[in-house]
Scaffold this active site. Structure first.
Site, PDB file in Angstrom:
ATOM      1  N   ASN A   1      -0.237  -4.417  -3.539  1.00 59.59           N
ATOM      2  CA  ASN A   1      -1.447  -3.619  -3.349  1.00 59.59           C
ATOM      3  C   ASN A   1      -1.131  -2.126  -3.379  1.00 59.59           C
ATOM      4  O   ASN A   1      -1.595  -1.358  -2.547  1.00 59.59           O
ATOM      5  CB  ASN A   1      -2.127  -3.992  -2.034  1.00 59.59           C
ATOM      6  CG  ASN A   1      -2.545  -5.447  -2.003  1.00 59.59           C
ATOM      7  OD1 ASN A   1      -1.733  -6.306  -1.648  1.00 59.59           O
ATOM      8  ND2 ASN A   1      -3.783  -5.744  -2.374  1.00 59.59           N
TER       9      ASN A   1
ATOM     10  N   HIS B 271      -7.357  -6.149  -0.140  1.00 57.41           N
ATOM     11  CA  HIS B 271      -6.186  -5.305   0.071  1.00 57.41           C
ATOM     12  C   HIS B 271      -5.104  -5.952   0.930  1.00 57.41           C
ATOM     13  O   HIS B 271      -3.916  -5.751   0.678  1.00 57.41           O
ATOM     14  CB  HIS B 271      -6.625  -3.978   0.700  1.00 57.41           C
ATOM     15  CG  HIS B 271      -5.581  -2.910   0.667  1.00 57.41           C
ATOM     16  ND1 HIS B 271      -5.073  -2.401  -0.510  1.00 57.41           N
ATOM     17  CD2 HIS B 271      -4.936  -2.256   1.670  1.00 57.41           C
ATOM     18  CE1 HIS B 271      -4.175  -1.465  -0.234  1.00 57.41           C
ATOM     19  NE2 HIS B 271      -4.069  -1.371   1.077  1.00 57.41           N
TER      20      HIS B 271
ATOM     21  N   SER C 127       0.838  -1.202   0.000  1.00 56.89           N
ATOM     22  CA  SER C 127       0.000   0.000   0.000  1.00 56.89           C
ATOM     23  C   SER C 127       0.878   1.259   0.000  1.00 56.89           C
ATOM     24  O   SER C 127       1.624   1.468  -0.941  1.00 56.89           O
ATOM     25  CB  SER C 127      -0.970  -0.054   1.180  1.00 56.89           C
ATOM     26  OG  SER C 127      -1.989   0.900   1.045  1.00 56.89           O
TER      27      SER C 127
END
Length: 280
Positions: A134, A255, A110
């Site tokens: 992700n 995610h 992320s």
């Protein structure tokens, strides 16, 4: 390790996922285990280094694994209000200097992926391989507006604990443990550190987006097919641009794939770590 000032600090209590930390000279908390080539792990906004626990346990069998708390998260010192993704990349470079790491494999999740992408764009000679888990790539206007609105609301509403859980997980019972841990980490995060990081994350997706055509090291772009923000299309776009890139899409996950599908992610990361660089 000789040559720099590290202080051992007590680990936080997060159920049965607890990693003892040391503090680098620059104030970054990290957990280190294993021997071999260095593998640096960077988590996403609101998380802490324990989010990599399944990968730490497995990949430390073959590598020197160093997982960090991002600035303002876990036990790491924060960055100033107004810091951008460029400042987070500079933080990472400083940490590599503190640890005397001339060259590393780097995996980010992320926002950690965004920082990793900035690192390979800014000091590519120090990155042997990159795994982009992700991670976002040039959000569309609606997604960009939504994430900027969430960033702007933090000052008034604090850390959002429910929204991420809804976006990051499905309703399947197999994700319950990961969902519970993620909620706990969001509850523990420092609000100011979270706000600084989230603002940098919200505005940072188009800062280093055009770096991939210049990246020659092995580059894996991994996400879940149900991730609404770090989409398979994003992963495939970046992989197509990178000279030695490939995409991996995990079906049935969103995610937090490294927690909800740890065995699959570990296999893919072992494949990535075994890939030799072949410049094109």
């Amino acid at each position: 390790m000789a040559g720099f000032d590290h202080t051992l600090v007590a680990p936080p209590e997060v159920g049965d996922l607890v990693c003892p930390r040391r503090i680098s000279a620059g104030g970054t908390a990290y957990h280190e285990v294993g021997e071999g080539e260095a593998l640096l792990l960077i988590h996403g906004v609101g998380m802490r280094l324990e989010a990599w626990a399944p990968q730490i346990a497995e990949l430390a069998k073959t590598h020197r694994v160093i997982a960090v708390d991002m600035p303002g998260h876990g036990e790491s010192a924060g960055l100033p209000v107004g810091s951008t993704i460029v400042d987070f990349v500079a933080w990472l470079g400083g940490f590599l200097d503190d640890m005397q790491l001339a060259r590393v494999n780097i995996a980010g999740h992320s926002m950690g992926a965004m920082i990793s992408g900035g690192a390979v764009a800014t000091f590519p000679e120090r990155i042997a391989r990159i795994a982009y888990l992700n991670g976002v790539h040039r959000r569309d206007p609606d997604a960009k507006a939504a994430v900027l609105a969430r960033a702007a609301s933090i000052a008034a509403t604090g850390v959002d604990k429910e929204g991420p859980l809804l976006r990051w997980f499905g309703s399947d019972p197999q994700s319950d443990r990961a969902r519970q841990l993620t909620r706990r980490w969001l509850e523990q995060v420092n609000p100011e550190g979270y706000a600084v990081a989230y603002s940098a994350f919200a505005a940072g997706d188009d800062v280093f987006y055009n770096c991939w055509a210049k990246v020659v090291c092995p580059a894996m772009f991994l996400t879940g097919d149900g991730d609404p923000n770090s989409t398979p299309e994003m992963a495939e776009t970046m992989a197509a641009q990178a000279r030695n890139g490939w995409a991996r899409i995990i079906v049935g996950h969103r995610h937090m794939v490294n927690l909800t599908a740890p065995g699959i992610v570990n296999d893919m990361m072992r494949e990535w770590l075994a890939t030799e660089e072949r410049p094109k």
